[in-house]
Design a protein around this motif. Structure first.
Motif, mmCIF file in Angstrom:
data_model
loop_
_atom_site.group_PDB
_atom_site.id
_atom_site.type_symbol
_atom_site.label_atom_id
_atom_site.label_comp_id
_atom_site.label_asym_id
_atom_site.label_seq_id
_atom_site.Cartn_x
_atom_site.Cartn_y
_atom_site.Cartn_z
ATOM 1 N N UNK A 31 0.836 -1.204 0.000
ATOM 2 C CA UNK A 31 0.000 0.000 0.000
ATOM 3 C C UNK A 31 0.871 1.255 0.000
ATOM 4 N N UNK A 32 1.877 1.274 0.858
ATOM 5 C CA UNK A 32 2.764 2.438 0.919
ATOM 6 C C UNK A 32 3.519 2.621 -0.391
ATOM 7 N N UNK A 33 3.954 1.528 -0.966
ATOM 8 C CA UNK A 33 4.713 1.590 -2.217
ATOM 9 C C UNK A 33 3.869 2.170 -3.345
ATOM 10 N N UNK A 34 2.625 1.707 -3.468
ATOM 11 C CA UNK A 34 1.754 2.188 -4.544
ATOM 12 C C UNK A 34 1.411 3.659 -4.343
ATOM 13 N N UNK A 35 1.100 4.059 -3.124
ATOM 14 C CA UNK A 35 0.738 5.454 -2.862
ATOM 15 C C UNK A 35 1.909 6.394 -3.140
ATOM 16 N N UNK A 36 3.096 6.013 -2.687
ATOM 17 C CA UNK A 36 4.271 6.865 -2.914
ATOM 18 C C UNK A 36 4.621 6.917 -4.397
ATOM 19 N N UNK A 37 4.542 5.767 -5.071
ATOM 20 C CA UNK A 37 4.854 5.737 -6.499
ATOM 21 C C UNK A 37 3.871 6.583 -7.297
ATOM 22 N N UNK A 38 2.591 6.513 -6.940
ATOM 23 C CA UNK A 38 1.593 7.322 -7.650
ATOM 24 C C UNK A 38 1.857 8.806 -7.446
ATOM 25 N N UNK A 39 2.254 9.191 -6.236
ATOM 26 C CA UNK A 39 2.522 10.597 -5.952
ATOM 27 C C UNK A 39 3.755 11.093 -6.697
#
Length: 393
Positions: free
Chosen positions: A177-185
């Protein structure tokens, strides 16, 4: 997708993974076993303290030193064990059924109904037999019975390990979850002045295989290969990029879709917060109010801590009625496999909780009105137990 289960290379069928397999050292089943042992150890600590006069905290006095340490260690171990079991046992039971078949989905629904029934049956024993033992024999006997029951449940649970379907752990979901959110940002910021974001989603090397409702064989024509993210929560699609801001933040379509599923559950979680506000009066306000009332029903004297028995018995009746009658009736009306969807069931439950709280409020108004009319507001004379708000639940 194999859902983390091991596949038989001979016949291609899924098989259970025993606890002795190295990949099952962190499965849900092992977590249930660990939390069971933690809870039993906490109950043993409380039993020893309740049994020993030198370790028992004094009545109506603040506890200090070793007595306080032993008391809180026992309570925290029990709390950690209960929390772990409640969070691990239901999903472990759900994993035992094949969700790709109608029969498996029906059996899973039946499992949850009777899981609630068994929980209520255990609560019935707790507020009747165990409570009677504590009141008449002592707290050490009540804690001891609970500890013995947990100890007996451990070998019974482990005896079924050769037959369990265990998912192989694939890392922490919080990491994904953290990886996807940071990557999207980060990819969103990088794409403001360029067209690098989601340059070629269709060429993503990772594809999700999903089984349509009613599909049985993962290799059948009902399986769709999804190579592009869905349009919902499209801001997360920026996490899928051929040129990510950092190589460590490279995400697959599967990871993005899994995070979307989690985020879509947040409104459901938020709606159930108030449900716990409805349940808390059963353990706090109801007992406090019962202390000011006459708890006799005819010749039966109901102990204060036994008042939740009415709710427990009602759930025990409702669970099989729901599984054998309500669901079948809904199936005839809706003509669908799911009868009433899970979201509709949650909505109905929340609506009924609103009705229950409204009825409880009316009964509390009536109870206080009777006390005012009879001049019992500041009197020690009790009111009839039939005016207790718990009867509205």
């Amino acid at each position: 997708m194999n859902n983390g289960l091991l596949k038989n290379p001979v016949n291609g069928r899924w098989r259970s993974v025993p606890f002795t397999h190295p990949s099952t050292l962190d499965t849900i089943a092992m977590d249930v076993d660990l939390k069971n042992k933690m809870k039993s150890n906490g109950l043993v600590v409380l039993t020893i303290q309740a049994r020993s006069s030198s370790l028992k905290p004094p009545k109506c006095e603040q506890v200090h030193g070793a007595q306080a340490a032993m008391l809180f260690i026992g309570l925290y171990l029990v709390a950690l064990g209960v929390g772990g079991i409640k969070g691990s046992l239901p999903p472990h039971g759900a994993e035992q059924f094949d969700e790709t078949t109608p029969q498996g989905r029906k059996q899973r629904s039946t499992f949850f109904n009777y899981f609630v029934f068994c929980l209520s049956f255990g609560g019935l024993i707790a507020v009747t037999f165990v409570l009677w033992v504590e009141d008449n024999k002592g707290w050490q006997w009540g804690f001891g019975i609970a500890a013995l029951a947990i100890f007996l449940s451990i070998p019974i649970f482990l005896a079924g390990s050769p037959f369990y379907r265990n998912k192989i752990p694939r890392g922490s979901p919080l990491t994904t979850i953290s990886k996807v959110l940071i990557a999207a940002l980060l990819n969103s910021r990088a794409s403001r002045n360029s067209s690098t974001a989601i340059a070629s989603i269709g060429s993503s090397p990772t594809a999700i295989q999903t089984v349509k409702e009613g599909g049985q064989n993962p290799n059948s024509k009902n399986v769709e290969s999804i190579e592009t993210p869905s349009r919902s929560l499209s801001f997360l699609n920026r996490a899928v990029s051929d040129t990510p801001a950092y190589s460590a933040l490279e995400c697959t379509v599967q990871q993005v879709e899994e995070v979307k599923i989690v985020l879509k559950l947040f409104p459901v979680f938020a709606c159930t917060i108030m449900l716990n506000c409805c349940l808390s009066p059963l353990n706090t306000f109801s007992v406090h109010q019962a202390a000011t009332m006459n708890t006799k029903l005819g010749s039966l004297n109901v102990p204060l801590a036994s008042l939740p028995i009415f709710l427990v018995v009602f759930i025990m009746i409702l669970a099989p009625v729901h599984d054998h009658f309500i669901i079948k009736f809904a199936h005839r009306v809706t003509k669908t496999e799911m009868d009433i969807s899970l979201l509709q069931r949650i909505g109905i439950g929340l609506f009924l909780s609103i009705v229950a709280m409204a009825v409880a409020a009316l009964i509390e108004i009536k109870r206080k009105g009777v006390a005012t009319d009879l001049g019992l507001i500041n009197s020690a004379k009790p009111l009839p137990i039939t005016y207790h708000p718990i009867f509205s639940f």
